[in-house]
Design a protein around this motif. Structure first.
Motif, short mmCIF file in Angstrom:
data_model
loop_
_atom_site.label_atom_id
_atom_site.label_comp_id
_atom_site.label_asym_id
_atom_site.label_seq_id
_atom_site.Cartn_x
_atom_site.Cartn_y
_atom_site.Cartn_z
N PHE A 111 0.83 -1.20 0.00
CA PHE A 111 0.00 0.00 0.00
C PHE A 111 0.87 1.26 0.00
N TYR A 128 -1.49 9.03 11.86
CA TYR A 128 -2.16 7.80 12.28
C TYR A 128 -2.08 7.67 13.79
N ASN A 175 -4.65 10.08 3.40
CA ASN A 175 -5.12 8.80 3.93
C ASN A 175 -5.89 8.89 5.24
N LYS A 231 -1.10 -2.37 9.97
CA LYS A 231 -0.55 -2.22 8.63
C LYS A 231 -1.36 -1.24 7.78
N SER A 232 -2.58 -0.91 8.23
CA SER A 232 -3.42 0.08 7.55
C SER A 232 -3.90 1.09 8.59
N THR A 247 -9.06 -5.06 6.58
CA THR A 247 -8.56 -3.75 6.14
C THR A 247 -7.10 -3.84 5.68
N ASP A 248 -6.62 -5.06 5.47
CA ASP A 248 -5.24 -5.26 4.99
C ASP A 248 -5.21 -6.48 4.08
#
Length: 315
Positions: A57, A104, A128, A171-172, A230-231
């Motif tokens: 991603f 994040y 994002n 990871k997301s 979501t990954d």
């Protein structure tokens, strides 16, 4: 006594000089590390602050940024947003022409640092994940509320009770940070079809986490019949675990990503559908927006890069 005072002053001066040298070295490193400079004299130098996650991603986001950098003749350098590494804290002192941030998890930290950058008249674009609904900074990325609505619309086509669990991932991080928006969109689209509140689960960067979640759910919450990921790596690992446990069809999967293995599982009817976000477009549009902001003083307040939910025909 006088000699002791002189020695103390000398030690203090040495430590101060050492600290100053470290700070200067760090700031110079921030401005030069991993630079991609256009061969025909770049117009601007932009710094990009991303999570430390090494996956397809963020690799695609960088690919889009590099394409944008080539078209707009700018130099870009990549840095970590991890607070421990102090890179974002020093961003306002590096002398760059613009900054792109992918915040994040800790919104308060990111907001404080971005405000400090803005106070020095350095243009900022967020990607994002938005850190506040009334934020003054342009945003480029997907709409999490819309993502939830699309997932919910797909779930409405499923017969019987709906007991979903959403597997968020380190990871997301952007999706996890906007989990409330995603779940709000999902519940709005599903309406009164939900028979239980949405379960929240979480994986780290450990590739075995998704498998463990599947095994734990089968023991502790066997009524869960929909898993939403979501990954991409979590999607593949969990799907394989469901196949091994002979739970295909009993537990439906909404995956994430467009890896070949995921698309193959969709064709075989193992995965219901998959969420597709265009990270390369996010990277490209971020460079374009920041260039417009720096060159003309204005850009769109929000660029929705879109979300697709791709799936086969249900059997």
């Amino acid at each position: 006594m006088k000699r002791l005072l002189i020695i103390s002053l000398f030690v203090f001066g040495f430590l101060s000089l050492l600290t100053l040298s470290f700070s200067i070295s760090l700031m110079l490193g921030l401005g030069l590390r991993d630079s991609l400079i256009d061969s025909q004299n770049p117009r601007y130098h932009f710094s990009v602050y991303l999570p430390d996650a090494e996956n397809s991603f963020f690799a695609s986001i960088k690919k889009g940024m590099e394409k944008g950098a080539g078209e707009y003749h700018v130099a870009i350098s990549y840095h970590s947003i991890n607070p421990v590494k102090l890179e974002l804290q020093y961003a306002s002192y590096t002398g760059v022409d613009g900054i792109i941030v992918c915040p994040y998890l800790d919104d308060a930290f990111a907001k404080a640092q971005i405000e400090k950058i803005s106070s020095r008249a350095i243009p900022v674009v967020l990607i994002n994940h938005m850190i506040a609904p009334d934020q003054p900074w342009p945003y480029v990325g997907p709409n999490s509320f819309d993502m939830g609505k699309k997932i919910g619309s797909r779930l409405r086509t499923v017969d019987g009770p709906l007991i979903p669990a959403i597997v968020y991932s380190e990871k997301s991080p952007g999706i996890y940070a906007e989990r409330e928006l995603l779940e709000m969109g999902l519940t709005l689209a599903v309406g009164n079809r939900l028979t239980h509140p949405v379960y929240r689960l979480y994986t780290t960067t450990n590739p075995l986490d998704a498998e463990r979640i599947v095994y734990r759910l089968s023991r502790e919450h066997p009524s869960v019949n929909i898993l939403i990921f979501t990954d991409a790596r979590d999607t593949i690992a969990a799907t394989q675990a469901l196949i091994d446990m002979n739970l295909v069809g009993k537990v439906r999967i909404i995956g994430f990503g467009e890896e070949d293995a995921i698309l193959d599982f969709i064709q075989k009817g193992v995965i219901e559908a998959t969420i597709i976000i265009n990270p390369e477009k996010i990277g490209y549009e971020a460079i374009r927006s920041l260039y417009e902001l720096k060159a003309g003083g204005y850009t769109s307040t929000s660029v929705d890069t879109g979300i697709e939910l791709v799936g086969g025909v249900r059997k």
